[in-house]
Design an enzyme around this catalytic site. Structure first.
Site, PDB file in Angstrom:
ATOM      1  N   ASP A 209       0.828  -1.202   0.000  1.00 33.01           N
ATOM      2  CA  ASP A 209       0.000   0.000   0.000  1.00 33.01           C
ATOM      3  C   ASP A 209       0.872   1.267   0.000  1.00 33.01           C
ATOM      4  OD1 ASP A 209      -2.751   1.032   0.325  1.00 33.01           O
ATOM      5  OD2 ASP A 209      -1.997   1.831   2.216  1.00 33.01           O
ATOM      6  N   GLU A 259      14.723 -14.483   0.571  1.00 31.61           N
ATOM      7  CA  GLU A 259      15.100 -15.609   1.439  1.00 31.61           C
ATOM      8  C   GLU A 259      14.165 -16.787   1.197  1.00 31.61           C
ATOM      9  OE1 GLU A 259      14.644 -14.030   5.382  1.00 31.61           O
ATOM     10  OE2 GLU A 259      16.185 -12.496   5.057  1.00 31.61           O
TER      11      GLU A 259
HETATM   12  C1  NOJ Z   1      -4.567   2.918  -0.969  1.00 37.29           C
HETATM   13  C2  NOJ Z   1      -5.677   1.967  -0.719  1.00 37.29           C
HETATM   14  O1  NOJ Z   1      -5.985   1.289  -1.911  1.00 37.29           O
HETATM   15  C3  NOJ Z   1      -6.828   2.794  -0.204  1.00 37.29           C
HETATM   16  O2  NOJ Z   1      -8.017   2.054  -0.131  1.00 37.29           O
HETATM   17  C4  NOJ Z   1      -6.439   3.367   1.140  1.00 37.29           C
HETATM   18  O3  NOJ Z   1      -7.463   4.238   1.576  1.00 37.29           O
HETATM   19  C5  NOJ Z   1      -5.140   4.144   1.051  1.00 37.29           C
HETATM   20  N1  NOJ Z   1      -4.136   3.476   0.306  1.00 37.29           N
HETATM   21  C6  NOJ Z   1      -4.590   4.410   2.440  1.00 37.29           C
HETATM   22  O4  NOJ Z   1      -4.092   3.239   3.015  1.00 37.29           O
END
Ligand code: NOJ
Length: 543
Positions: A209, A259
């Site tokens: 993310d 790893e």
């Molecule tokens: C991207 C994610 O896809 C989204 O749903 C989220 O709100 C933001 N990152 C923050 O983590």
């Protein structure tokens, strides 16, 4: 096994179809209205029939669910609404038995404000070392009552929140998602360990993310314009997006993954096309989402340009390209394609004009788009429900909206709930077979006729189209690396795959002559010698 086969078997992500499971809305196994691992296990047969190679599961960790689980309070446990670690282990084993890989979603940029580290930081005095794992700063102005910088949060408002003792902490998303300080050794070591925790449990890959947001400019300059992440125009020196320092962290993670055998990681990095290859160097990510199609209008020249530059960029670093039409953050494409080109679809559910939507056209284009995204080189991501042709539920009542975007944007954007409505499995019954009771987010009446049960036997349904196309892709396309554009006129997207397959999409307003050859599959349920507007076809040249 030949060398090529051996590579294909190990580098499974290079040509795979990855199905995105938004767990909360996929299938509810225990009847509490929230999708869960038990529900997902019940549906593994469905996913296997669909023919997908891997599942990416949105965050399932313990979380207050302030941002749908992207606010993690414990990275080593499963939220009790979703299930238990033991169930996840069973699920991974069952998926592996079917030959399906599992990609977990890891959220390293921020934690939940309920994470023990943040609670410790709040309990500590200003400048205490417990605060150093996050980004705390004194405010500006004589009494420190102004935020340390003018940075804007992605969901709207200031990116800083003040705590009771007067210091401010950084959150580039919601206030409930404090940003971690990736210059801190504890943070780096903790994530090495979290990676290993899940790798040891058999996870095959990670979707990372906000992969481009981890490193902040700690000299804290103000920015000229507000910062927008999705659809961003990236500036070259932004205080928190795409800073060069992120690459050192990525390489550290990659060495942990290496790893283990045969694992991968895919970046969620909203960066400019010329910067993306940096994330795909041999010791960094295995692949990155390519979000360009998410923001491209239904227009042959735009599609052609985006596909051409994406393939070139991927080839330049020998990384597989990826194709994404929808995900849990954007308007479902069956609706987006029904809106006039150029519509600001994030604002449209609030401001309209609602009569601009032609849902029939949107669905027709979504069928055509499926045959495009499933025939391009690289891997294709399918967002749950797109195989059913689900539309965006853009008219959800305001008082039930859950996405922080609604409040933080000052009610100018409804947010992302409309693409996260629970899936319909049955034609009727409570929650259309999603679970045994009322779902966490209501479904529109139209979902019954779009349910799996309504589509599964109908050879002309969207679901049948996806199933057939995925099977044909496996037989005819998945092993092919090559791709070349073919010019069939201004309103037509056309490309050849291998020696004998031609993909043609008519994105104009008039029928065109269909090129010679045997039709492998057509998005038009009644294909003729003419290729109708908003339809596409795979043709095999048998000569
Ligand atoms: C991207 C994610 O896809 C989204 O749903 C989220 O709100 C933001 N990152 C923050 O983590």
């Amino acid at each position: 096994m030949t060398k090529h086969d051996a590579t294909a078997a190990t580098e499974w992500w290079r040509h795979g179809i990855v199905y995105q499971v938004y767990l909360r809305s996929f299938a509810d196994g225990n009847g509490d209205g929230t999708g869960d691992v038990a529900g997902l296990r019940n549906k593994l047969g469905y996913l296997n029939e669909l023919g997908v190679d891997a599942l990416w599961i949105n965050p399932w960790y313990s979380s207050p669910l302030k941002d749908g689980g992207y606010d993690v309070s414990d990275y080593r446990s499963i939220d009790e609404r979703f299930g238990t670690i033991e169930e996840v282990e069973l699920f991974i084993a069952e998926a592996h038995d079917l030959g399906i890989k599992i990609i977990a979603d890891l959220v390293p940029n921020h934690t939940s404000d309920q994470h023990c580290w943040f609670q410790e930081a709040l309990a500590a005095a200003p400048s205490h070392p417990a605060r150093d794992r996050y980004i705390f700063r004194p405010g500006k102005g004589p009494d420190g009552s102004e935020p340390p910088t003018n940075w804007t949060a992605v969901f709207g408002g200031s990116a800083w929140e003040r705590v009771a003792d007067g210091e401010w902490y950084l959150h580039i998303f919601d206030t409930s998602q404090p940003d971690l300080n990736w210059q801190h050794d504890d943070v780096r070591a903790e994530f090495d360990d979290i990676f290993r925790f899940w790798l040891d449990r058999g996870i095959d890959g990670f979707r990372i993310d906000v992969a481009h947001g981890l490193v902040k400019d700690l000299s804290f300059p103000d920015v000229a314009e507000s910062a927008v992440i999705l659809e961003s125009e990236r500036s070259t020196d932004h205080p928190f997006w795409d800073r060069d320092g992120v690459h050192e962290i990525i390489r550290r993670w990659r060495s942990v993954l290496d790893e283990y055998d045969n694992r991968m990681m895919v970046a969620e990095a909203w960066v400019a096309a010329d910067r993306l290859p940096l994330y795909l160097r041999p010791d960094e990510y295995h692949q990155s989402f390519n979000f360009d199609l998410l923001t491209t209008d239904w227009d042959a020249s735009q599609f052609t340009e985006v596909i051409k530059s994406s393939v070139e960029a991927a080839n330049s670093v020998n990384a597989p390209s990826t194709w994404v039409l929808s995900n849990h953050d954007v308007m479902r494409h069956a609706t987006r394609y029904g809106l006039p080109a150029g519509t600001k679809w994030r604002k449209w559910p609030v401001i309209g004009p609602y009569e601009a939507l032609d849902q029939i056209k949107g669905t027709r284009r979504a069928r055509a788009a499926a045959l495009i995204s499933l025939s391009l080189p690289g891997s294709t991501y399918i967002y749950q429900g797109e195989e059913l042709g689900l539309p965006e539920v853009w008219d959800l009542p305001e008082d039930i909206l859950d996405d922080p975007t609604w409040e933080r944007s000052g009610h100018t954007e409804k947010g992302r709930d409309g693409c996260r409505v629970p899936l319909p499995w049955e034609i009727d019954g409570p929650s259309f077979g999603f679970g045994s009771g009322a779902p966490w987010m209501p479904q529109p009446a139209s979902f019954g006729s779009l349910s799996v049960a309504a589509q599964v036997e109908d050879t002309n349904s969207m679901l049948s189209l996806y199933r057939r196309a995925i099977r044909l892709r496996r037989d005819h396309l998945a092993h092919l690396e090559d791709f070349s554009l073919v010019d069939l006129g201004a309103d037509v997207l056309a490309y050849a795959r291998g020696a004998d397959i031609l993909v043609v999409a008519n994105m104009g307003t008039k029928p065109i002559q269909r090129p010679e050859g045997k039709v492998l599959i057509s998005s038009d349920p009644q294909p003729g010698h003419l290729l109708q507007p908003d339809s596409s076809v795979w043709i095999v040249n048998e000569s």
